[in-house]
Design a protein around this motif. Structure first.
Motif, mmCIF file in Angstrom:
data_model
loop_
_atom_site.group_PDB
_atom_site.id
_atom_site.type_symbol
_atom_site.label_atom_id
_atom_site.label_comp_id
_atom_site.label_asym_id
_atom_site.label_seq_id
_atom_site.Cartn_x
_atom_site.Cartn_y
_atom_site.Cartn_z
ATOM 1 N N ARG A 226 0.734 -1.188 -0.115
ATOM 2 C CA ARG A 226 0.118 -0.210 -0.059
ATOM 3 C C ARG A 226 1.041 1.271 -0.064
ATOM 4 O O ARG A 226 0.675 2.126 -0.828
ATOM 5 C CB ARG A 226 -1.026 -0.140 1.162
ATOM 6 C CG ARG A 226 -1.939 1.086 1.329
ATOM 7 C CD ARG A 226 -2.755 0.818 2.288
ATOM 8 N NE ARG A 226 -3.893 1.860 2.566
ATOM 9 C CZ ARG A 226 -5.087 1.750 2.801
ATOM 10 N NH1 ARG A 226 -5.513 0.632 3.578
ATOM 11 N NH2 ARG A 226 -5.756 2.914 3.032
ATOM 12 N N ASP A 227 2.181 1.335 0.800
ATOM 13 C CA ASP A 227 2.665 2.553 0.980
ATOM 14 C C ASP A 227 3.462 2.714 -0.274
ATOM 15 O O ASP A 227 3.463 3.966 -0.840
ATOM 16 C CB ASP A 227 3.523 2.554 2.114
ATOM 17 C CG ASP A 227 2.716 2.496 3.287
ATOM 18 O OD1 ASP A 227 1.857 2.836 3.401
ATOM 19 O OD2 ASP A 227 3.501 2.200 4.420
ATOM 20 N N ALA A 230 1.253 4.152 -3.040
ATOM 21 C CA ALA A 230 0.626 5.515 -2.803
ATOM 22 C C ALA A 230 2.089 6.490 -3.421
ATOM 23 O O ALA A 230 1.631 7.364 -3.786
ATOM 24 C CB ALA A 230 0.641 5.823 -1.318
ATOM 25 N N LYS A 234 1.667 8.963 -6.439
ATOM 26 C CA LYS A 234 2.030 10.253 -6.302
ATOM 27 C C LYS A 234 2.778 10.849 -7.296
ATOM 28 O O LYS A 234 2.415 11.997 -8.244
ATOM 29 C CB LYS A 234 2.583 10.459 -4.815
ATOM 30 C CG LYS A 234 2.743 12.091 -4.331
ATOM 31 C CD LYS A 234 3.361 11.914 -3.007
ATOM 32 C CE LYS A 234 3.795 13.275 -2.808
ATOM 33 N NZ LYS A 234 5.132 13.643 -2.545
ATOM 34 N N ASP A 253 -4.465 -3.801 -2.029
ATOM 35 C CA ASP A 253 -3.613 -3.099 -0.988
ATOM 36 C C ASP A 253 -3.036 -1.997 -1.948
ATOM 37 O O ASP A 253 -3.044 -0.794 -1.581
ATOM 38 C CB ASP A 253 -2.597 -3.991 -0.598
ATOM 39 C CG ASP A 253 -2.896 -4.130 0.912
ATOM 40 O OD1 ASP A 253 -4.070 -3.885 1.229
ATOM 41 O OD2 ASP A 253 -2.296 -4.589 1.699
ATOM 42 N N LEU A 256 -5.590 0.457 -2.951
ATOM 43 C CA LEU A 256 -5.793 1.323 -1.777
ATOM 44 C C LEU A 256 -4.763 2.521 -1.599
ATOM 45 O O LEU A 256 -4.862 3.571 -1.187
ATOM 46 C CB LEU A 256 -5.860 0.651 -0.475
ATOM 47 C CG LEU A 256 -6.962 -0.070 -0.286
ATOM 48 C CD1 LEU A 256 -7.137 -1.415 0.714
ATOM 49 C CD2 LEU A 256 -8.429 0.512 0.013
ATOM 50 N N GLY A 257 -3.374 2.012 -1.801
ATOM 51 C CA GLY A 257 -2.205 2.993 -1.670
ATOM 52 C C GLY A 257 -2.659 4.128 -2.872
ATOM 53 O O GLY A 257 -2.526 5.435 -2.475
ATOM 54 N N ASP A 260 -5.087 6.454 -1.472
ATOM 55 C CA ASP A 260 -4.322 7.284 -0.084
ATOM 56 C C ASP A 260 -3.646 8.315 -0.970
ATOM 57 O O ASP A 260 -3.952 9.387 -0.395
ATOM 58 C CB ASP A 260 -3.276 6.604 0.500
ATOM 59 C CG ASP A 260 -4.005 5.433 1.374
ATOM 60 O OD1 ASP A 260 -5.102 5.439 1.750
ATOM 61 O OD2 ASP A 260 -3.060 4.519 1.764
ATOM 62 N N THR A 263 -6.446 10.887 -2.228
ATOM 63 C CA THR A 263 -6.837 11.597 -0.925
ATOM 64 C C THR A 263 -6.103 12.703 -0.353
ATOM 65 O O THR A 263 -6.290 13.832 -0.146
ATOM 66 C CB THR A 263 -7.515 10.685 -0.039
ATOM 67 O OG1 THR A 263 -8.206 9.495 -0.347
ATOM 68 C CG2 THR A 263 -8.276 10.966 1.119
ATOM 69 N N ALA A 264 -4.682 12.185 -0.372
ATOM 70 C CA ALA A 264 -3.791 13.071 0.052
ATOM 71 C C ALA A 264 -3.640 14.300 -0.858
ATOM 72 O O ALA A 264 -3.279 15.487 -0.448
ATOM 73 C CB ALA A 264 -2.472 12.580 0.157
ATOM 74 N N LYS A 294 -14.975 4.498 -3.604
ATOM 75 C CA LYS A 294 -13.493 4.814 -3.723
ATOM 76 C C LYS A 294 -13.011 3.722 -4.967
ATOM 77 O O LYS A 294 -12.218 4.455 -5.727
ATOM 78 C CB LYS A 294 -12.629 4.627 -2.587
ATOM 79 C CG LYS A 294 -13.116 5.841 -1.591
ATOM 80 C CD LYS A 294 -12.157 5.860 -0.492
ATOM 81 C CE LYS A 294 -12.749 6.869 0.619
ATOM 82 N NZ LYS A 294 -12.344 6.619 1.960
#
Ligand code: GAL
Length: 356
Positions: A226-227, A230, A234, A253, A256-257, A260, A263-264, A294
Motif C-alpha cells: 500500500r505505501d 501510494a 503520487k 492493497d 488502496l495506496g 491514499d 485523497t492526500a 472509492k
C-alpha cells in the motif's frame, strides 16, 4: 495419497481375488487411517501481506472448527520467512525436526523451490505450496507436492470485465478528455510473480478484446504494498495530473495506496477527476473501499476457500481420507479456487459468504 492406495490394492489382488478387490479399491470414501493429531508447519513469505495474512486467519479459524468435526487435535505452527528464501529453507528444517505431519509453504521465491522439495522428500514430509505458484517442473519432482491457489488469468480478465461493464454505461464520464481512449496507469505486484505478470497482461487483453482503446501512461512495480503504491501514484499524478482516467492495480492493497495518494492530493470521489480504481483480492479493507465508492470494484481472491482447501487437503493426505467434493484435485496436484467479480451490486452477498 492415490499412489499409496493403488499399491495396497495391487498387492491385495494376489491373495484376495479380483472381484472382491475391485469393489474395495474403487471406493474413494471412508477413513483410511486413524489419526489423533495433525501438525502443520506453515511458512509465509511476508506476514504483513494483507491477503496472505487473511489466508492464515481463515486457516486458524477453520482448524478450530475441524478439530471438533474430525475429533483430532490440530497444531498450526505459523512462521514468517520475512522475504528471505534462506530463512524459509531453515524453517522447513524446523518443521521436519518438530515432526510436523505436513508443511504449507508460501514460497518467497517461486523459482527457487528446490531446497524445500529436497528436504521434504528426504524426510517424507508432504508439502502444500500456496498462493505463490511455483514452476510446474518443481511440483512434478515428487508425488507428495501440491499447490493451492487460483488461476491468475481469470482475475485479470474479471478486472477488465468490471471496467468494460462500467464503460458500457458511463464511458463519457470515465473518458474525461473525450478522446475515446482510456488513459491508464498500472500498479504491479512483484517482478517475476506469476499473479502479477498474468494479471497485468490479461486485464488489458480483456479490455481491448471487448473493443475499448487504451493508452498506458505508465506502470510501476509496488510489490503488493500500500505505501509503495501510494508513492508511485503520487509520482504518476505529478507527471500526468488529471490525465489519469483509470488505475489498474494488481491487488487491493495497491489500489488502496492509489486511493491514499488521491485523497492526500485533496480529491474526493465526488470530484470529476477521481479516476476509476480497480483492485483484486476482496480483502476486508478492499471491500470497504468498494462500499465507500472509492474503488469501482475488485475481484475476490478466495482466501477463505483457499485456506479451507489447504486444511482439507492436509487432512486428506495425512489421514488418507478423500477430499470433500467441493475441492477438486486437478492432475492430482492442484486445487484452484475460482475468483469472483465484486462491485456494489453483489457486495452484500460476498460479505455474507465470507462471514459464514
Ligand atoms: C496475490 C495477492 C496479493 C499478494 C500476493 C502475494 O495472489 O493478490 O495481494 O498477497 O498474492 O503472493
Amino acid at each position: 495419497m492415490k499412489k499409496i492406495k493403488k499399491k495396497i490394492c495391487s498387492a491385495a489382488a494376489l491373495t484376495l481375488g479380483a472381484a472382491l478387490l475391485l469393489a474395495g479399491c474403487g471406493s474413494e470414501d471412508g477413513g483410511q487411517k486413524e489419526i489423533k493429531k495433525l501438525k502443520i508447519g506453515i511458512s509465509v513469505y511476508d506476514q504483513y501481506d494483507t491477503f496472505v495474512s487473511e489466508i492464515v486467519s481463515y486457516l486458524q479459524a477453520y482448524a478450530k472448527e475441524k478439530e471438533k468435526d474430525w475429533g483430532i487435535s490440530i497444531t498450526l505452527d505459523v512462521e514468517n520467512a520475512n522475504g528471505s528464501q534462506m530463512i524459509q529453507n531453515d524453517q522447513m528444517d524446523g518443521f521436519i525436526r518438530d515432526d510436523m505431519d505436513i508443511a504449507c509453504i508460501n514460497l518467497v521465491d517461486r523459482t527457487d523451490a528446490s531446497t524445500i522439495v529436497e528436504k521434504a522428500q528426504a524426510s517424507n514430509v508432504p508439502v502444500i505450496f500456496f498462493n505463490r505458484e511455483l514452476v510446474e517442473e518443481d511440483l512434478e519432482r515428487w508425488d507428495q507436492l501440491y499447490y493451492v491457489g487460483a488461476d491468475a488469468f481469470e482475475s485479470g480478465k474479471m478486472q477488465g470485465e468490471i471496467l468494460v461493464e462500467e464503460c458500457k454505461k458511463n464511458f463519457s464520464k470515465i473518458d474525461k478528455n473525450g478522446d475515446g481512449i482510456l488513459q491508464y496507469v498500472m500498479l504491479e505486484g512483484e517482478a517475476g510473480h506469476n499473479d502479477s505478470m498474468v494479471r497485468s497482461m490479461s486485464v488489458i487483453s480483456e479490455i481491448t478484446d471487448r473493443g475499448y482503446l487504451v493508452e498506458k501512461l505508465s506502470d510501476e512495480i509496488a510489490n503488493w504494498n500500500r505505501d509503495q503504491a501510494a508513492n508511485k501514484m503520487k509520482q504518476f499524478m505529478e507527471k500526468f495530473d488529471d490525465e489519469i482516467e483509470v488505475v489498474l492495480a494488481n491487488n487491493d492493497d495497491m489500489a488502496l495506496g492509489a486511493i491514499d495518494a488521491l485523497t492526500a492530493a485533496g480529491l474526493s470521489t465526488k470530484d470529476e477527476n477521481w479516476p476509476v480504481v480497480l483492485g483484486i483480492d476482496g480483502t476486508t479493507v478492499g471491500l470497504e473501499a468498494v462500499e465507500d465508492g472509492k474503488m469501482l470494484g475488485t475481484v475476490l481472491n478466495d482466501a477463505k476457500g483457499q485456506a479451507r482447501g489447504m486444511l482439507e487437503l492436509a487432512y486428506s493426505i495425512v489421514s488418507e481420507n478423500s477430499l470433500p467434493e467441493e475441492f477438486e484435485l486437478l492432475d492430482g496436484k492442484y486445487i484452484r479456487m475460482p475468483y469472483q467479480i465484486v462491485t456494489v451490486d453483489n457486495l452484500g452477498e460476498i460479505q455474507m459468504k465470507l462471514m459464514k
